[in-house]
Scaffold this motif. Structure first.
Motif, mmCIF file in Angstrom:
data_model
loop_
_atom_site.group_PDB
_atom_site.id
_atom_site.type_symbol
_atom_site.label_atom_id
_atom_site.label_comp_id
_atom_site.label_asym_id
_atom_site.label_seq_id
_atom_site.Cartn_x
_atom_site.Cartn_y
_atom_site.Cartn_z
ATOM 1 N N TYR A 155 -61.998 57.777 27.211
ATOM 2 C CA TYR A 155 -60.686 57.272 26.329
ATOM 3 C C TYR A 155 -59.676 56.509 27.386
ATOM 4 O O TYR A 155 -58.411 56.097 27.081
ATOM 5 N N ARG A 156 -59.570 57.168 28.629
ATOM 6 C CA ARG A 156 -58.550 56.844 29.743
ATOM 7 C C ARG A 156 -59.097 55.773 30.452
ATOM 8 O O ARG A 156 -58.445 55.036 30.542
ATOM 9 N N VAL A 157 -60.399 55.850 30.802
ATOM 10 C CA VAL A 157 -61.212 54.809 31.748
ATOM 11 C C VAL A 157 -61.528 53.659 30.840
ATOM 12 O O VAL A 157 -61.901 53.821 29.624
ATOM 13 N N SER A 158 -61.104 52.239 31.121
ATOM 14 C CA SER A 158 -61.280 51.172 30.637
ATOM 15 C C SER A 158 -62.475 50.426 30.624
ATOM 16 O O SER A 158 -63.224 50.709 31.675
ATOM 17 N N GLY A 159 -63.408 50.096 29.550
ATOM 18 C CA GLY A 159 -64.617 49.452 29.727
ATOM 19 C C GLY A 159 -64.429 48.142 29.948
ATOM 20 O O GLY A 159 -63.144 47.448 30.216
ATOM 21 N N ASN A 160 -65.470 47.295 30.107
ATOM 22 C CA ASN A 160 -65.371 45.863 30.365
ATOM 23 C C ASN A 160 -64.737 45.003 29.280
ATOM 24 O O ASN A 160 -65.367 45.402 28.034
ATOM 25 N N LEU A 161 -63.657 44.321 29.311
ATOM 26 C CA LEU A 161 -62.900 43.809 28.192
ATOM 27 C C LEU A 161 -63.854 42.682 27.756
ATOM 28 O O LEU A 161 -63.727 42.493 26.577
ATOM 29 N N SER A 162 -64.448 41.943 28.373
ATOM 30 C CA SER A 162 -65.236 41.056 27.554
ATOM 31 C C SER A 162 -66.570 41.535 26.766
ATOM 32 O O SER A 162 -66.888 40.944 25.788
ATOM 33 N N THR A 163 -66.975 42.477 27.207
ATOM 34 C CA THR A 163 -68.008 43.195 26.441
ATOM 35 C C THR A 163 -67.404 43.852 25.224
ATOM 36 O O THR A 163 -67.960 43.772 24.285
ATOM 37 N N ILE A 164 -66.217 44.545 25.133
ATOM 38 C CA ILE A 164 -65.344 44.894 24.255
ATOM 39 C C ILE A 164 -65.259 43.874 23.210
ATOM 40 O O ILE A 164 -65.177 43.981 21.752
ATOM 41 N N GLN A 165 -64.798 42.762 23.607
ATOM 42 C CA GLN A 165 -64.444 41.692 22.850
ATOM 43 C C GLN A 165 -65.961 41.277 22.113
ATOM 44 O O GLN A 165 -65.893 40.791 20.817
ATOM 45 N N LYS A 166 -66.799 41.160 22.973
ATOM 46 C CA LYS A 166 -68.259 40.764 22.114
ATOM 47 C C LYS A 166 -68.451 41.766 21.059
ATOM 48 O O LYS A 166 -69.075 41.570 20.037
ATOM 49 N N LEU A 167 -68.197 43.101 21.426
ATOM 50 C CA LEU A 167 -68.518 44.134 20.347
ATOM 51 C C LEU A 167 -67.670 43.879 19.161
ATOM 52 O O LEU A 167 -68.208 43.911 18.095
ATOM 53 N N ARG A 168 -66.397 43.467 19.368
ATOM 54 C CA ARG A 168 -65.711 43.162 18.301
ATOM 55 C C ARG A 168 -66.038 41.963 17.500
ATOM 56 O O ARG A 168 -66.034 42.038 16.116
ATOM 57 N N PHE A 169 -66.554 41.243 18.180
ATOM 58 C CA PHE A 169 -67.106 39.897 17.272
ATOM 59 C C PHE A 169 -68.159 40.270 16.344
ATOM 60 O O PHE A 169 -68.205 39.947 15.311
ATOM 61 N N VAL A 170 -69.180 41.087 16.944
ATOM 62 C CA VAL A 170 -70.390 41.354 16.389
ATOM 63 C C VAL A 170 -69.784 42.205 15.042
ATOM 64 O O VAL A 170 -70.281 42.193 14.012
ATOM 65 N N VAL A 171 -69.058 42.939 15.020
ATOM 66 C CA VAL A 171 -68.530 43.974 14.101
ATOM 67 C C VAL A 171 -67.839 43.116 13.050
ATOM 68 O O VAL A 171 -67.945 43.454 11.585
ATOM 69 N N ASN A 172 -67.051 42.016 13.390
ATOM 70 C CA ASN A 172 -66.266 41.361 12.443
ATOM 71 C C ASN A 172 -67.008 40.604 11.825
ATOM 72 O O ASN A 172 -66.913 39.809 10.524
ATOM 73 N N GLN A 173 -68.241 39.926 12.216
ATOM 74 C CA GLN A 173 -69.450 39.074 11.769
ATOM 75 C C GLN A 173 -70.228 39.777 10.646
ATOM 76 O O GLN A 173 -70.987 39.406 10.114
ATOM 77 N N GLU A 174 -69.970 40.969 10.577
ATOM 78 C CA GLU A 174 -70.879 42.047 9.788
ATOM 79 C C GLU A 174 -72.031 41.962 9.956
ATOM 80 O O GLU A 174 -73.107 41.829 9.255
ATOM 81 N N GLU A 175 -72.241 41.589 11.411
ATOM 82 C CA GLU A 175 -73.846 41.923 11.642
ATOM 83 C C GLU A 175 -74.184 43.410 11.925
ATOM 84 O O GLU A 175 -73.137 44.367 12.150
ATOM 85 N N LYS A 176 -75.454 43.522 11.808
ATOM 86 C CA LYS A 176 -75.936 45.249 11.898
ATOM 87 C C LYS A 176 -75.738 45.695 13.284
ATOM 88 O O LYS A 176 -76.056 44.908 14.208
ATOM 89 N N LEU A 177 -74.699 46.533 13.405
ATOM 90 C CA LEU A 177 -74.333 47.316 14.677
ATOM 91 C C LEU A 177 -75.183 48.461 15.151
ATOM 92 O O LEU A 177 -75.384 49.273 14.328
ATOM 93 N N ASN A 178 -75.693 48.288 16.422
ATOM 94 C CA ASN A 178 -76.609 49.163 16.655
ATOM 95 C C ASN A 178 -76.015 49.777 18.194
ATOM 96 O O ASN A 178 -76.265 48.811 19.231
#
Length: 442
Positions: A287-310
């Motif tokens: 939670y202190r180390v930052s992950g790749n922002l573009s990958t985080i935004q991609k995950l955010r997009f998948v969740v917002n589109q109500e796609e099945k998240l695995n």
């Protein structure tokens, strides 16, 4: 009445109601004998008597900006220039030094041809005071301004007098023709174009002079239509009720999201917590180390589109991407997990010096929260407690997690005080709730 020069037998002027006398020394070549009727006669512009045009010479400092260049709109860019009005031209220099013979400017000064131009006061095209506009026959629009009332009045009068003295002058740079018209006599280059060409040029000039007015009218018409469209469009609530627009997960109100999912804890929060506890509790700097922002935004997009998240998928293999997305979810809540209305109360509770009373005040405040805030908060802090237990590998203590989650979970509705002071309280509240988890969420 006809006047002939004895030395130049072929020169003559047709006279109707008035007469223009030409200085014999200025005429250097034969004047065309052709005339269309007895009220019009044409000669070259440079043969006009100097007495016909009124000379308005003036110079001084003005603020200038060009807003239209040959009909094309420009962004206003006010500059201070040294203006010189001489003859039929208005020139602009950087300063008065450029006018001295010893000073040679690297660039030519800006020049306005006042022949056929229009001048008018304007208050709609600039927020400055004392602004007037010059519109040239080539479709250029220039705004001139001065903060001194007397100065701008003198410039306006001088330029208007110059334009009026030029009569109904028109300039045709593409044809190399300059025309000047008086009330009874017209003078023109002897190589005059056919009538059809003249009509086309006249229509073109009329279009350019009227361009600004018509363009403003079109913009007003478009604005009116847009206002009517916006007033008739359905509200967001109506579109949501019809199912045309769905609430997203990120940025959605916590209670509305939970009601939609028929739960007191958002499904995305539960999924992230399970993934971290399954394969990431031993990761350093959780939670202190930052992950790749573009990958985080991609995950955010998948969740917002109500796609099945695995989250076991290889593209979410980096556990810091999962923790980064969870922090982003809480950060984007319209109202933080600790509601705005409770912020001051939690701050007052953490100020209590006696430890037992401090924990009791915190427990009472937590119990007053809605089921959605209470259950989500309990699930999050229970998860963070497991990270503290593995502090030897995760390298995250209660103080470290307080620094990370304090500003994310608690923030005032408005910030009248010091951010530094608030940040201390935010960190201390999270730190205390982690250390006294069992007592607060009993």
């Amino acid at each position: 009445m006809r006047i002939k020069n004895a030395n130049l037998q072929h020169d003559r002027l047709s006279q109707t109601k008035s007469m223009v006398l030409i200085d014999p020394g200025e005429v250097t070549k034969q004047i065309s004998r052709h005339r269309r009727n007895h009220s019009q006669h044409y000669v070259t512009e440079h043969t006009i008597s100097k007495d016909v045009l009124v000379s308005q010479n003036k110079e001084g400092i003005l603020n200038k900006t060009k807003i239209t260049d040959k009909g094309k709109k420009l962004r206003k860019n006010w500059t201070t220039s040294y203006a010189v009005l001489s003859g039929k031209k208005l020139e602009f220099y950087k300063d008065a030094k450029e006018l001295t013979p010893n000073m040679k400017s690297a660039t030519k000064p800006d020049c306005i041809d006042l022949c056929g131009a229009q001048i008018e006061w304007t208050s709609e095209k600039s927020s400055r005071k004392n602004v007037f506009q010059i519109t040239t026959v080539s479709g250029n629009e220039i705004l001139l301004q001065s903060d001194t009332d007397d100065t701008i009045q003198e410039w306006f009068q001088a330029i208007r007098n110059t334009i009026d003295s030029l009569g109904k002058g028109q300039s045709f740079p593409s044809l190399g023709i300059n025309v000047w018209k008086s009330s009874s006599t017209e003078l023109l280059h002897q190589g005059f174009e056919p009538k059809e060409k003249k009509n086309e040029l006249r229509k073109s000039l009329v279009f350019k002079l009227n361009y600004s007015a018509s363009d403003t009218s079109d913009r007003n018409r478009v604005k009116t239509r847009l206002k009517k469209f916006i007033s008739r469009r359905p509200s967001l609530k109506t579109l949501q009720e019809k199912g045309l627009i769905r609430d997203q997960v990120f940025g959605c109100n916590l209670e509305r999201l939970c009601r939609r999912e028929n739960s007191t804890i958002p499904h995305f929060v539960t999924t992230c917590i399970e993934a971290v506890e399954k394969r990431g509790l031993d990761a350093g700097g959780l939670y202190r180390v930052s992950g790749n922002l573009s990958t985080i935004q991609k995950l955010r997009f998948v969740v917002n589109q109500e796609e099945k998240l695995n989250l076991d998928d290889s593209q979410w293999e980096d556990i810091h991407v999962v923790t980064g997305a969870l922090k982003m979810f809480f950060r984007e809540l319209p109202e933080p997990l600790f509601p705005h209305s409770f912020f001051e109360q939690f701050v007052e509770a953490i100020k209590i010096q006696e430890s037992g009373l401090q924990v009791k005040a915190m427990r009472n405040l937590v119990k007053q929260l809605s089921p959605y805030n209470h259950d989500t908060m309990k699930a999050l802090f229970k998860h963070l407690r497991k990270i503290v237990v593995n502090a030897s590998t995760s390298l995250m203590s209660t103080q470290s997690l307080g620094i990370v989650f304090g500003p994310t979970l608690l923030r005032p509705d408005s910030d009248p005080g010091s951010m530094a002071v608030y940040m201390v309280y935010q960190n201390q509240i999270v730190d205390l709730m982690l250390m006294e988890f069992d007592a607060i969420f009993c």
